[in-house]
Each structure stands twice: as C-alpha cells, then as structure tokens.
Scaffold this motif. Structure first.
Motif, short mmCIF file in Angstrom:
data_model
loop_
_atom_site.label_atom_id
_atom_site.label_comp_id
_atom_site.label_asym_id
_atom_site.label_seq_id
_atom_site.Cartn_x
_atom_site.Cartn_y
_atom_site.Cartn_z
N SER A 58 0.84 -1.20 0.00
CA SER A 58 0.00 0.00 0.00
C SER A 58 0.87 1.25 0.00
O SER A 58 1.92 1.29 0.64
N GLY A 59 0.42 2.27 -0.72
CA GLY A 59 1.18 3.50 -0.84
C GLY A 59 2.18 3.40 -1.98
O GLY A 59 2.70 2.32 -2.29
N ALA A 60 2.47 4.52 -2.61
CA ALA A 60 3.38 4.53 -3.76
C ALA A 60 4.83 4.42 -3.30
O ALA A 60 5.15 4.55 -2.11
N SER A 61 5.73 4.15 -4.25
CA SER A 61 7.16 4.19 -3.97
C SER A 61 7.89 4.54 -5.25
O SER A 61 7.33 4.46 -6.35
N SER A 62 9.16 4.92 -5.12
CA SER A 62 9.94 5.31 -6.29
C SER A 62 10.35 4.11 -7.12
O SER A 62 10.92 4.27 -8.19
N ILE A 63 10.08 2.90 -6.63
CA ILE A 63 10.45 1.70 -7.38
C ILE A 63 9.64 1.59 -8.67
O ILE A 63 10.11 1.11 -9.68
N TYR A 64 8.37 2.06 -8.65
CA TYR A 64 7.50 1.98 -9.81
C TYR A 64 7.12 3.38 -10.28
O TYR A 64 7.20 4.36 -9.54
N GLY A 65 6.65 3.45 -11.52
CA GLY A 65 6.28 4.73 -12.09
C GLY A 65 4.79 4.96 -12.05
O GLY A 65 4.14 4.76 -11.03
N ALA A 66 4.23 5.35 -13.20
CA ALA A 66 2.84 5.78 -13.27
C ALA A 66 1.89 4.65 -12.91
O ALA A 66 2.15 3.48 -13.16
N GLY A 67 0.77 5.03 -12.31
CA GLY A 67 -0.33 4.10 -12.09
C GLY A 67 -0.47 3.58 -10.69
O GLY A 67 -1.48 2.97 -10.38
N GLY A 68 0.52 3.80 -9.82
CA GLY A 68 0.46 3.19 -8.51
C GLY A 68 0.47 4.18 -7.37
O GLY A 68 1.12 3.94 -6.35
N ALA A 69 -0.26 5.28 -7.50
CA ALA A 69 -0.29 6.27 -6.42
C ALA A 69 -0.93 5.71 -5.16
O ALA A 69 -0.63 6.17 -4.06
N GLY A 70 -1.81 4.71 -5.31
CA GLY A 70 -2.43 4.10 -4.14
C GLY A 70 -1.69 2.88 -3.63
O GLY A 70 -1.86 2.48 -2.48
N GLY A 71 -0.85 2.29 -4.47
CA GLY A 71 -0.12 1.09 -4.09
C GLY A 71 0.01 0.13 -5.25
O GLY A 71 -0.34 0.44 -6.39
N VAL A 72 0.52 -1.05 -4.96
CA VAL A 72 0.81 -2.06 -5.97
C VAL A 72 0.17 -3.38 -5.56
O VAL A 72 0.27 -3.80 -4.41
N ILE A 73 -0.52 -4.02 -6.51
CA ILE A 73 -1.01 -5.39 -6.33
C ILE A 73 -0.31 -6.26 -7.37
O ILE A 73 -0.54 -6.10 -8.57
N ASN A 74 0.57 -7.14 -6.90
CA ASN A 74 1.32 -8.01 -7.80
C ASN A 74 0.68 -9.40 -7.78
O ASN A 74 0.72 -10.10 -6.76
N ILE A 75 0.08 -9.78 -8.91
CA ILE A 75 -0.58 -11.07 -9.06
C ILE A 75 0.44 -12.05 -9.63
O ILE A 75 0.90 -11.88 -10.76
#
Length: 752
Positions: A124-141
């Motif tokens: 949850s929450g963005a990080s500098s590891i990823y770019g556009a699209g993940g201002a709310g966080g990342v779900i990796n399936i």
C-alpha cells in the motif's frame, strides 16, 4: 492489513503463523525481501486463501475487497472502476509486468483467471520503485509455476447456481486443467481455464440486466491459457518464458431496460432497472489480453543480483453500446436556418479500446557492506493506444426500446491515438542502522514523451452525420474538423524515505513518506474537445470550447503519501493499525455529461486501516479488518467538497470465524459497507446506502482431492453495490442494477 493469516488449507495447527510472518519473502518491491524489513503496509494473500474464495462467475475484483481492507467494494460488473486503494488508483502487476497503459480502462482484475494465481502481494502507498499508475499502491498477481516433480497434474471442476432461480439459465460452470514438471534443468507448465456463465439473478429471483456503461459479466464465456518454460543454467542463473492469454466475450439475448419504445429513460424518465429479452446485437462486449514475458536472473553478476525482464502485451476491450442525447443550443443568427433554437443530438455508439505495450525492466541488487545494500536499475516502456467507435441507427434503437442495434457507417475515432514512451532510472538504499532499525530511501526519475495524433472529435462525427445535409448549403466548404495533435513532454522526480523499528521480537512500528504519480489520460480528456476551426463553435452556444493540446493543462499528477503504522504477531494472534494521508495538486473530475476534466484543485485523502486475527486454539481462528477513508478537494472558490464514493471508498468492515480440522475447513465471513452521503451533501456525487453480505465457505477432503461448497450472500440480502449506486446517479436508471442474490457453488479440486 499488515499480513493476512486466513489459512484455508485444512489443518489442525492453525496458530503457527508468527515465525512465517517475520521471514516471509515478497517480490512486489522488485527484489526478494522479508516483510519485517519493509516500512510500509504489506499483505500477502496465499494460494489457499484465493482458492477458498473462488467460485464460477467470480473474478479477482470480487474476491480481493474481502481480503484487502483499503480496497474499494466489489462492483459485480466487468469494471473495477471505483476500487481504489487508499482513495488512489492501484497499479496491477501480473508476474511483475505492469498492466497500466495511457488509456487506463479498468478491467485488469477481470482479465485474469483466479484459478491460475499462486499468490498476491499488496504494497500500500506509492514508492519510487515503480512509475505511473500506482499512487495508491501495488497489487502483484503472481501466477502458478511449474511443479518440482517430473510430471504433475491439477484439475478443478465447478458449478454455481442461484437459489432463487433453479434452472439452466442460472447455472455457471468453470474448469482448470494443468500439467507441469521439472526434468533436469528444464521446467514447464501448461494450464487451460474456462468458464461458461449464464444469467445472474437478484435476491427476488429477477434476472440482472447487462450494465450499459461498463458491461456486465452475465451470459459471458471466458477462456485462459498460461504456459511457462524455464531453464536453470546453474545454481545462480535461470531464464523463464511466459505466455499468458485471456479472452471473455458476452453472448446474451437480454438488454438493459430503457422504458420500452421511445426509450424514455434516455430522456430522464425513472424506469425499473431490469433485463428485457430480445436483444439484437452482433458485436457484444469483449475482453482480450495477451502477454509474453522473458525473465532472466543471475544471482552473482559481479557481486550483484541481476533481474532482467522484457515484455510485450496487447489488449482489446469492447464495450456495450451506449445511448445518450445532447441538445445543442443554436446561436440566434443561425436559428432561421435550423427553423428552431435547439438541435437534438441523440447518439448510440459502441467503443473499442486497444493498447499495445513493449518494455524492459533491469534491476540490480548490490550489497555495500553487511548493513547496507542498494537496489537500482532502468525501465523502458512504449505504450501505443487507440479507441474507436461504431454508430448504430438511432431510430431502430428508439423504436425497439433499446433492443435492436443496426450498425451504420464505418468506424470512427473516439479520441486520438496516443503513444507514450517512458524512460526511467531509479535507486533505493536499504540500511540497517542498528539491530532493530532499517531505513529505506529511494529516488526515481522518469522522462515521459506523449505523442498525440490528430483526431476528429466524436461530436463532430455525430453532428455532421445528422445535420450535414442541412448545414452544407450554407457552409459548402465546411466539414468535420480534427483537433491537431501535439507532442507533450514530462519529467517526474519521485522520492521515498521510511524507517521500521522492530521494537520487540513480536512487534514493529514504521513511518514512511513516498511519492507516486498519474499521467493524464490524454485520449479520454481530448475526446470531448473541438478544433478551434470547428463550425460547431460558431453555430452553437453550448458546444464547449476550442481545444489546443499545446496550451492544455496536461501534466503528471504527483501524489505525496504519508503513513505511520504498527504491526504485531504472536503465537495466538496478530494485529496491525496504519494511519495514512496523501495529497495531490490536481483533480480529475467526471462530469454529469460524461466528460472528464483535469483541474488545478488540491485533493487530500486520509484514513485508517486495521486488522486482527486471533487463533483461539488449534482449530478455531477469528478476526477481521476495518478501513476508513476521507477525501476532499478544494476548488477555486476555496470551498472544500467531499469526494465521490468511487474515489474515497465508504468505510468497510470485514469479519470471519473459521474452523480448521485435518480433513475439513469451514469459514463464515461478512463484509459491511457503511453509508456514504458526504459527497451527496456537497452535490458532488451519489448518496450511497450501505449493506452487509454474509458468505459460508466449506472445504472437505473427498477421495484424492477436496470438495468445496460455497454459499455467497447467505441471507439473500437485497442491495446495490457502491458502483451501481454511483452509476445510477451518473448514467441513469438503466445502470442502477441490483446485486446478485444468494448463490451456491460446488467445485472439486485435485492435484496428482
């Protein structure tokens, strides 16, 4: 939720979670890391948890909100629109490959078969590891991998029925068949999944109609294929090729209710949202996604661990035909020519969105010393997208009561073609400043080039198709005018810094600041514009303004995130609580006439997430989650307005109690969505009425496999989802669908 503990595999040792939790490894941060080193809210959903929730007709958009506290409520239609994470869009990855593209249609969670999933990691929450699209966080399936055995098979067969309509029209079926294995240094997996869905029925036993704005999933068949080929060169070096394909297409004879001939719902009449038999539509809604990925890992490349990934993916989303009407106010000077002061512009059109994406991701993890390491790398992504539409005869549509769709003319542009090229470099330092404290700091720089093609706005196409013969004698040299394209360049710097303190063997506190961003959806924002040379600007007083892309306020929308949290894990319990706040200086606004604006308005979102899991004894566990989000924007007048429920999700409470035995597992779970009327008070969105659902999930060992029996909406509660309530207020009564009533599913699963 810091971590999810809801084990579903039948077991008589349910309280052995603490050691696992502290050492659990995730890869959503682009390298393998333990949860206890991450100063963020992290959740891992394992395969057993996912499979416990699976039943025919459900997708990940239905399943994940019951397991992830900050994720918006299920929509029960094809879109995941409104399923934000902490009030911001979430970046969906499949095996580490971003599913984001510039025309960001919300179907990611409905275009992957849940049966193919091995685990899901949520940061949850963005990080500098990823770019556009993940201002709310990342779900990796993360999809399933090859078996370590020479040859292994997996089979799943299932069916689902409505308890309120017991006939073949209410049955759905699904299957999975997989073969995999490892032979010497070579590994392989081949999986095929399929689903045949019939009608969906509400709590009264009435068939639920197709949703005309975003498309429903009833009467739709899907097929998916996953192939993985791997080769292990030595202990440190391996390569893997993945092919992933999914297709779903609707084939229904039912249509949404527009009130019968004359379609009064299109002109503001209040009609019942119900299914009407007799649909005549050849090209029905469709979802298709293809992905090819090559992964290479070398764990000892000059003292660093190197991960390289190259990918190609394409997707096509076709929508349900959508009817709308707009009345153009004729300028006084031209009213004699039109013989009226108003020109109605009824339209029935069906759009198709396509995207093609190429990219590479290079990541190095380098140890500086025993206490510090750095993750760094380069990303490249090229995204080409377009959206087209076809028109249908308005007279046939109106006279048939929205049942007959006769195509007219050729396909036309539904926004400009857009090509987005992104080049990025990033680095993140991890430093163990003491035995208990770990600090992380990262930076990412992105250069984004957006090439927007010339495009004729759809309103020009509609107007000249309907009024061209009338207007041409007065303006013989006039015709549809394209909006001139342009090239847009952005630079985005993103930073994050956070720290975690393992204050005891069983508890941690963390604090984190991170930044993310969203690219403006140029194709969507420019769809409703007009060329400065358009005759419509002269003829009509309410046609809108001229669009000059170069002068438009397009810019990357940066989001600043703050969070502070605690998580604890013991032999008999685990818990977490996190407070968060994020802020951006721009706001995307969805207007009542279906247009979208990007405004210079500050938007702030804050909230709280908490989880609790208690292991009463070796057989019984219980717990739940709670999330609360408040969002507001401040306009040019300085007045604060609460955000719609599709952004700041209503408060959500989940609870469960589960019994685990050696050959038997049963789980009773609930999800409560609370009322949300804040946006309605500000005349800024729908008044959302809350609801509660109850599910009973049971699994028992039978023969060589497991028999699973699930009852969803156990009490047959009658309600509308958050999305349907919003859609009814936005698109009209035809979109205000009831939710699915009680259903029973049975499936048999075995590995052999």
């Amino acid at each position: 939720m810091a971590l999810s503990h809801n084990a579903v595999a039948a077991s008589d040792n349910a309280n052995a979670s603490s050691p696992v939790e502290k050492t659990m490894v995730i890869t959503a941060s682009r390298t393998a890391e333990t949860v206890s080193s991450l100063p963020q809210t992290v959740q891992v959903i394992d395969q057993e948890q996912i499979q416990q929730q699976v039943q025919p007709g459900n997708n990940l958009a239905d399943i994940l909100p019951k397991l992830i506290p900050g994720l918006g409520a299920p929509t029960q239609v094809t879109t995941q629109f409104g399923q934000t994470l902490r009030g911001r869009p979430v970046l969906i990855l499949i095996d580490g490959v971003s599913q984001y593209d510039n025309r960001n249609v919300s179907r990611k969670l409905s275009s992957v078969s849940p049966e193919m999933v091995a685990r899901i990691e949520v940061v949850s929450g963005a990080s500098s590891i990823y770019g556009a699209g993940g201002a709310g966080g990342v779900i990796n399936i993360i999809t399933k991998d090859a078996s370590k055995e020479t040859l292994a098979f997996e089979t799943r067969l299932g069916l689902k029925a409505s308890t309120e309509e017991l006939d073949s029209e209410a049955l759905s079926y699904n299957f999975l068949q997989s073969a995999s294995g490892t032979v010497d240094k070579f590994s392989y997996l081949a999986t095929l999944t399929g689903e045949i869905r019939k009608g969906m029925f509400d709590a009264d036993g009435d068939r639920i109609a197709p949703e005309p704005a975003q498309t429903s999933r009833s009467d739709a068949d899907s097929l998916g294929a996953l192939v993985k080929l791997g080769y292990q060169f030595d202990a440190d070096t391996s390569v893997k090729l993945t092919f992933d394909w999914y297709e779903e297409e609707q084939d229904t004879e039912y249509a949404a209710n527009y009130g019968g001939p004359g379609v009064p719902a299109l002109f503001g009449a209040d009609v019942e949202a119900k299914a009407i038999k007799g649909l005549e539509l050849d090209d029905q809604p469709k979802t298709e996604r293809t992905s090819i990925t090559l992964d290479f890992i070398n764990q000892d490349l000059f003292g660093s661990t190197f991960r390289g990934q190259a990918y190609y993916r394409e997707r096509e989303y076709r929508f349900y035909p959508f009817g709308s009407t707009r009345t153009l106010a004729i300028a006084p000077a031209y009213q004699p020519a039109f013989r009226t002061d108003r020109a109605p512009l009824p339209v029935v059109n069906q759009s198709t969105s396509e995207a093609e994406v190429y990219g590479t991701k290079l990541t190095l993890e380098t140890s500086i010393n025993d206490d510090a390491s750095v993750i760094w790398g380069l990303d490249y992504n090229l995204d080409k997208g377009k959206q087209t539409a076809r028109g249908y005869d308005v007279t046939s549509f109106i006279n048939s009561g929205a049942l007959t769709y006769e195509p007219i003319g050729s396909r036309y542009e539904y926004g400009p073609e857009v090509e987005t090229e992104t080049k990025a470099a990033f680095a993140q330092l991890e430093w163990d400043t003491s035995d208990t404290v770990t600090v992380r700091a990262g930076v990412r720089y992105e250069n984004i080039n957006v090439d927007v093609d010339d495009a004729t706005p759809p309103m020009e196409t509609w107007f000249w198709n309907q009024y061209g013969a009338m207007v041409s004698p007065f303006f013989p040299d006039a015709g549809p005018e394209a909006v001139e394209g342009d090239e847009l360049d952005y630079d985005a710097w993103l930073f994050n810094i956070g720290a975690i303190d393992r204050i005891s063997d069983n508890a941690e506190i963390f604090i984190n600041y991170s930044e993310g961003y969203e690219l403006p959806d140029a194709a969507r924002l420019l769809r409703d514009g007009l060329s400065p040379d358009s005759l419509m600007l002269e003829l009509f007083t309410n046609a809108g303004g001229a669009t000059d892309i170069g002068d438009s306020k397009f810019d990357a929308m940066k989001v600043k995130n703050y969070e502070f949290g605690w998580r604890g894990h013991w032999e008999s319990a685990s818990a977490s609580i996190t407070a968060f706040y994020n802020k951006s200086d721009k706001t995307a606004v969805f207007n009542s006439d279906y247009t979208v604006d990007m405004l210079d308005q500050v938007k702030t979102i804050s909230g709280l997430e908490s989880t609790l899991d208690v292991y009463v004894n070796n057989s019984i566990q219980t717990g739940g989650t709670f999330s609360y989000t408040k969002g507001e924007t401040r306009g040019e007048d300085g007045k604060k307005r609460d955000l719609q429920a599709t952004e700041a999700s209503p408060a959500k409470l989940t609870a469960y109690v589960q019994l685990n035995k050696s050959n038997f597992t049963t789980r009773l779970q609930s999800m409560t969505i609370f009322d949300y009327n804040k946006a309605a008070r500000d005349d800024n969105g729908a008044d959302i009425e809350g609801y509660t659902t109850l599910d009973l999930l049971t699994q028992v060992a039978v023969g060589p496999g497991n028999l699973q029996v699930n009852v969803s909406n156990l009490l047959n509660n009658e309600y509308q989802t958050v999305y349907s309530q919003w859609a009814e207020a936005t698109y009209g009564p035809a979109s205000g669908l009831n939710a699915e009533g009680r259903t029973v599913s049975m499936s048999y699963h075995m590995e052999y």
